[in-house]
Design a protein around this motif. Sequence first.
Motif, PDB file in Angstrom:
ATOM      1  N   ARG A  91       0.828  -1.205   0.000  1.00  0.00           N
ATOM      2  CA  ARG A  91       0.000   0.000   0.000  1.00  0.00           C
ATOM      3  C   ARG A  91       0.861   1.254   0.000  1.00  0.00           C
ATOM      4  O   ARG A  91       0.573   2.223  -0.700  1.00  0.00           O
ATOM      5  CB  ARG A  91      -0.945  -0.020   1.195  1.00  0.00           C
ATOM      6  N   ALA A  92       1.922   1.244   0.791  1.00  0.00           N
ATOM      7  CA  ALA A  92       2.823   2.391   0.811  1.00  0.00           C
ATOM      8  C   ALA A  92       3.500   2.570  -0.547  1.00  0.00           C
ATOM      9  O   ALA A  92       3.635   3.692  -1.055  1.00  0.00           O
ATOM     10  CB  ALA A  92       3.867   2.232   1.912  1.00  0.00           C
ATOM     11  N   ALA A  93       3.926   1.472  -1.147  1.00  0.00           N
ATOM     12  CA  ALA A  93       4.585   1.539  -2.445  1.00  0.00           C
ATOM     13  C   ALA A  93       3.658   2.107  -3.515  1.00  0.00           C
ATOM     14  O   ALA A  93       4.098   2.815  -4.435  1.00  0.00           O
ATOM     15  CB  ALA A  93       5.070   0.147  -2.853  1.00  0.00           C
ATOM     16  N   GLN A  94       2.378   1.815  -3.385  1.00  0.00           N
ATOM     17  CA  GLN A  94       1.400   2.297  -4.365  1.00  0.00           C
ATOM     18  C   GLN A  94       0.815   3.660  -4.009  1.00  0.00           C
ATOM     19  O   GLN A  94      -0.083   4.155  -4.681  1.00  0.00           O
ATOM     20  CB  GLN A  94       0.286   1.256  -4.493  1.00  0.00           C
ATOM     21  N   GLY A  95       1.332   4.260  -2.923  1.00  0.00           N
ATOM     22  CA  GLY A  95       0.902   5.608  -2.551  1.00  0.00           C
ATOM     23  C   GLY A  95      -0.382   5.660  -1.768  1.00  0.00           C
ATOM     24  O   GLY A  95      -0.978   6.732  -1.645  1.00  0.00           O
ATOM     25  N   GLU A  96      -0.817   4.538  -1.212  1.00  0.00           N
ATOM     26  CA  GLU A  96      -2.061   4.513  -0.444  1.00  0.00           C
ATOM     27  C   GLU A  96      -1.794   4.804   1.036  1.00  0.00           C
ATOM     28  O   GLU A  96      -0.669   4.700   1.527  1.00  0.00           O
ATOM     29  CB  GLU A  96      -2.728   3.148  -0.597  1.00  0.00           C
ATOM     30  N   GLN A  97      -2.855   5.160   1.747  1.00  0.00           N
ATOM     31  CA  GLN A  97      -2.746   5.465   3.177  1.00  0.00           C
ATOM     32  C   GLN A  97      -2.393   4.209   3.967  1.00  0.00           C
ATOM     33  O   GLN A  97      -2.902   3.116   3.694  1.00  0.00           O
ATOM     34  CB  GLN A  97      -4.080   6.027   3.678  1.00  0.00           C
ATOM     35  N   THR A  98      -1.504   4.357   4.944  1.00  0.00           N
ATOM     36  CA  THR A  98      -1.125   3.236   5.793  1.00  0.00           C
ATOM     37  C   THR A  98      -1.252   3.623   7.262  1.00  0.00           C
ATOM     38  O   THR A  98      -1.093   4.786   7.624  1.00  0.00           O
ATOM     39  CB  THR A  98       0.323   2.787   5.519  1.00  0.00           C
ATOM     40  N   GLU A  99      -1.517   2.629   8.118  1.00  0.00           N
ATOM     41  CA  GLU A  99      -1.649   2.883   9.549  1.00  0.00           C
ATOM     42  C   GLU A  99      -0.310   3.177  10.204  1.00  0.00           C
ATOM     43  O   GLU A  99      -0.243   3.835  11.242  1.00  0.00           O
ATOM     44  CB  GLU A  99      -2.301   1.677  10.234  1.00  0.00           C
ATOM     45  N   TYR A 100       0.725   2.667   9.622  1.00  0.00           N
ATOM     46  CA  TYR A 100       2.080   2.896  10.121  1.00  0.00           C
ATOM     47  C   TYR A 100       3.026   2.792   8.929  1.00  0.00           C
ATOM     48  O   TYR A 100       2.634   2.365   7.838  1.00  0.00           O
ATOM     49  CB  TYR A 100       2.463   1.887  11.210  1.00  0.00           C
ATOM     50  N   THR A 101       4.265   3.184   9.120  1.00  0.00           N
ATOM     51  CA  THR A 101       5.253   3.099   8.056  1.00  0.00           C
ATOM     52  C   THR A 101       5.834   1.690   7.990  1.00  0.00           C
ATOM     53  O   THR A 101       6.361   1.192   8.986  1.00  0.00           O
ATOM     54  CB  THR A 101       6.393   4.103   8.309  1.00  0.00           C
ATOM     55  N   PRO A 102       5.754   1.042   6.836  1.00  0.00           N
ATOM     56  CA  PRO A 102       6.355  -0.283   6.714  1.00  0.00           C
ATOM     57  C   PRO A 102       7.873  -0.181   6.700  1.00  0.00           C
ATOM     58  O   PRO A 102       8.448   0.848   6.341  1.00  0.00           O
ATOM     59  CB  PRO A 102       5.818  -0.791   5.375  1.00  0.00           C
ATOM     60  N   VAL A 103       8.521  -1.285   7.059  1.00  0.00           N
ATOM     61  CA  VAL A 103       9.979  -1.276   7.159  1.00  0.00           C
ATOM     62  C   VAL A 103      10.550  -2.621   6.746  1.00  0.00           C
ATOM     63  O   VAL A 103       9.970  -3.673   7.039  1.00  0.00           O
ATOM     64  CB  VAL A 103      10.435  -0.905   8.597  1.00  0.00           C
ATOM     65  N   TRP A 104      11.640  -2.587   6.011  1.00  0.00           N
ATOM     66  CA  TRP A 104      12.463  -3.755   5.756  1.00  0.00           C
ATOM     67  C   TRP A 104      13.904  -3.272   5.655  1.00  0.00           C
ATOM     68  O   TRP A 104      14.156  -2.069   5.706  1.00  0.00           O
ATOM     69  CB  TRP A 104      12.024  -4.516   4.501  1.00  0.00           C
ATOM     70  N   CYS A 105      14.848  -4.171   5.537  1.00  0.00           N
ATOM     71  CA  CYS A 105      16.262  -3.804   5.471  1.00  0.00           C
ATOM     72  C   CYS A 105      16.925  -4.495   4.285  1.00  0.00           C
ATOM     73  O   CYS A 105      16.778  -5.707   4.113  1.00  0.00           O
ATOM     74  CB  CYS A 105      17.011  -4.217   6.741  1.00  0.00           C
TER      75      CYS A 105
END
Length: 319
Positions: free
Chosen positions: A22-36
């Motif tokens: 959702r974040a990648a597609q520019g949609e609203q998210t409840e929190y910021t996703p994270v990976w490394c």
Amino acid sequence: MEKNGSIVPAEFPELKNETFLRAAQGEQTEYTPVWCMRQAGRYLPEFRETRAAQDFFATCRSPEMCCELTLQPLWRFPLDAAIIFSDILVVPQWTLMSYMIEGGGSNTMAKAKAWLYRHPEASHRLLTLLTDVIVDYLVGQVAAGAQGGTEEGRGLKVAPMLQALQLFESHAGHLGPEQFAEFALPSIRSIAKRVKNKLLEDALPAVPMIIFAKDAHYALEDLAQSGYEVVGLDWTICPQDARQRTGKDITLQGNLDPCALYAPKEKIGELVKKMLEGFGSQRYIANLGHGLYPDICPEHVGAFVDAVHIHSRHLNKCS
């Protein structure tokens, strides 16, 4: 069901964590996703133990080993994405243009850059050949299906996830603006356009694409307009500056200095909070500005992941 010679499961289980997508597609998210980047890597003792059993390329050719290494970080941390373990070293064996010419690693990439200056036509031909292979490789990854079933092992239920594709230009800093525009950028644009067109032609799902060009400060505007939904940033770029230069329709990813994870856990939390305030919690995927180093403490990686989730939820409540 068979597509492009690959067997694809007819039904995937319901997606449980789509925050990253959702974040990648520019949609609203409840929190910021994270990976490394390099989260499936040598900083994990279980990774070193698994990898010791056989050589690198044998590991890349083993679905069981790749699955094990992919899931190891998720068994430790509440990450929002998993990296399917492989490496661009397999296309071709011993990686792409710079290493093909250098014959190995280099601090200056002098041989590869000399080739660009001395043999520009041959360089373009080689880059075209590599672009063709990369397009097929990426489309093949989507056709194979990266979403898997629920993993119940080791006491943790790992939610199945859909795909995104990330393209690396690891040596943009060695090129500079002119050579980047002449040699790297055309291939970067072509890969995005051709992958998306081929996915459509083959009735495969559209997936968000990420471009990460390390040290390409000079090309942020070009990267934002190169056909990718997400632009990854290294740690030398100011979040506010990147937002201004890339525009409101691009998701940004990055960019904590990997060495920040050598700091005490409390300091890591402070740095993450500052980073989130710079980027904002929306249209943003938290990551490091490059990959994890082998001697970073896994507990500090966990502190980074937890801090992103905690502080981004707080930012969302306050906004």
